[in-house]
Design an enzyme around this catalytic site. Structure first.
Site: not given
Ligand code: CMC
Length: 387
Positions: A233, A273, A324
């Site tokens: 987050h 996201h 971010d």
């Molecule tokens: N780097 C590499 N792969 C990614 C990333 C990333 N930043 N984000 C998503 N993916 C991939 C993930 O590995 C998964 O792949 P697979 O289906 O092959 O396993 C796929 O995309 C779906 O990802 P997810 O983690 O299941 O998606 P989610 O909707 O649960 O998570 C998220 C969203 C923001 C937690 C995730 O994109 C992430 O961990 N990003 C990095 C952390 C980040 O930048 N967080 C800030 C979010 S925005 C500001 C806020 O609101 O705080």
């Protein structure tokens, strides 16, 4: 899962088990709307671009607390109230001066906000005016806490808050011990506007869940800070800077570095996201700010690496940056310590959290979802010496 249990579970009774609550609409709100397909963000009717171009953080606070923009006298009254509430109790200052200088600033902020409740009247009323005054007080004090801790941990004298100027100006003044220039104030103000509110993100959900138990606003903001702290987050902005520093230390090529991490199935912070399927509109605004500031402060390499990483992420896995990613280089160009980035996020998002708190309190129902039990049932008791 035990075979015997599998047949006991009637999954048709649980049509909405969505991991991470994806797609679940838990509340209604007038605070913000996200169009994830189009990459649009609206705070109480106004697009983020309109607000970024025209508003101040104080106007955004009023908007999130009242669902309309203030007129001149209302804005002036809010600014006066915020300024009056900037000081923090001496017990909180003692804590900031005496806690570990190596603590995580977000952990310190969480504790200090929790402490504030000891010095505020206990909830006896629950009318909007009462909540608004609390929201103003917490919003006004968070910048003071962050700046005071940063100075204390660096063995610098804590700077008293000013009785005038904007939240952004006063924060930079308390942090650096000198008055910021116009551009620094405007940049910080814009960052505060961009981070103020964002639908049912994890920290806002936490805040509303705590509010729904009829617990107080300090508890809900404290819980929200705890949720925001995590790297998935708000904590991602600090991790973005750590990554850029790591690339620098390793003298690595940013494209190879990112490809290597993706190959090892590691996440790249600042990308992806749950809601946006295109570029986060806040990232778009911050991208321009990052380019301008990085060039002006001689950190253009960091900006160029950021662009190279962005292109690699798009080419390799089709994922766009979130708020971010570019905020990290913006804060870095302003000379702010990376471990304060998430605190600045909290300093802004408190306006959204408290807006949601008021909205929840006005139309409350206890948040109490269910969990599907997948463990054993009817096990026989085994005495401890026989286990
Ligand atoms: N780097 C590499 N792969 C990614 C990333 C990333 N930043 N984000 C998503 N993916 C991939 C993930 O590995 C998964 O792949 P697979 O289906 O092959 O396993 C796929 O995309 C779906 O990802 P997810 O983690 O299941 O998606 P989610 O909707 O649960 O998570 C998220 C969203 C923001 C937690 C995730 O994109 C992430 O961990 N990003 C990095 C952390 C980040 O930048 N967080 C800030 C979010 S925005 C500001 C806020 O609101 O705080």
């Amino acid at each position: 899962m035990a075979e015997s249990l599998k047949k006991d579970i009637d999954l048709s009774q649980y049509p909405h088990i969505n991991k991470g609550l994806e797609g679940i609409v838990a509340f209604s709100t007038t605070k913000s709307f996200i169009d994830g397909q189009e990459g649009k963000l609206i705070y109480a009717g106004y697009t983020i671009d309109t607000l970024a171009e025209n508003a101040t953080f104080e106007e955004v606070c009023f908007l999130l607390w009242n669902d309309r923009l203030p007129n001149e006298s209302e804005l002036s009254e809010l600014k006066t109230k915020l300024r009056k509430e900037r000081s923090i109790p001496s017990a909180v200052i003692n804590y900031l001066e005496n806690t570990s200088k190596k603590a995580e600033p977000m952990a310190v902020l969480r504790t200090a906000v929790s402490m504030l409740s000891d010095f505020h009247e206990v909830d006896t009323e629950n009318d909007k005016e009462f909540y608004l005054n609390k929201a103003i007080s917490i919003t006004a004090k968070i910048p003071t806490i962050i700046a005071a801790y940063d100075r204390a941990r660096n063995n610098k004298k804590i700077v008293e808050p000013l009785s005038d100027h904007s939240t952004a100006f006063n924060f930079l003044y308390m942090l650096n011990g000198e008055e910021p220039g116009d551009q620094a104030e405007k940049t910080m103000d814009l960052c505060l506007i961009l981070h103020a509110e964002h639908g049912m993100n994890a920290s806002t959900f936490t805040n509303r869940a705590i509010c729904s138990t009829q617990s107080d606003m300090y508890s809900s903001v404290t819980g929200a800070i705890g949720a925001l702290k995590g790297p998935l987050h708000g904590g991602a902005n600090q991790q973005v800077m750590n990554m850029l520093m790591d690339i620098d230390e390793q003298d690595a090529d940013p494209v190879d570095y990112v490809k290597g991490r993706l190959k090892r199935k590691e996440k790249i912070m600042g990308f992806g996201h749950r809601v946006y399927k295109t570029m986060d509109p806040r990232a778009r605004i911050l991208r321009g700010m990052s380019e301008k500031l990085s060039r002006e402060t001689g950190h253009e390499t960091l900006y160029e690496w950021s662009e190279a990483i962005l292109k690699t992420m798009k080419d390799e896995i089709g994922i766009d940056p979130n708020v971010d990613f570019f905020s990290a280089t913006v804060y870095y160009s302003m000379g702010i310590s990376p471990d304060l980035y998430t605190c600045i996020f909290a300093m802004s998002r408190v306006s959204g959290w408290t807006g949601h708190y008021i909205e929840q309190a006005e139309n409350n129902r206890l948040v109490r979802p269910r969990a599907l039990y997948t463990g054993e049932k009817d096990l026989d008791w085994v005495p401890v010496e026989e286990r």
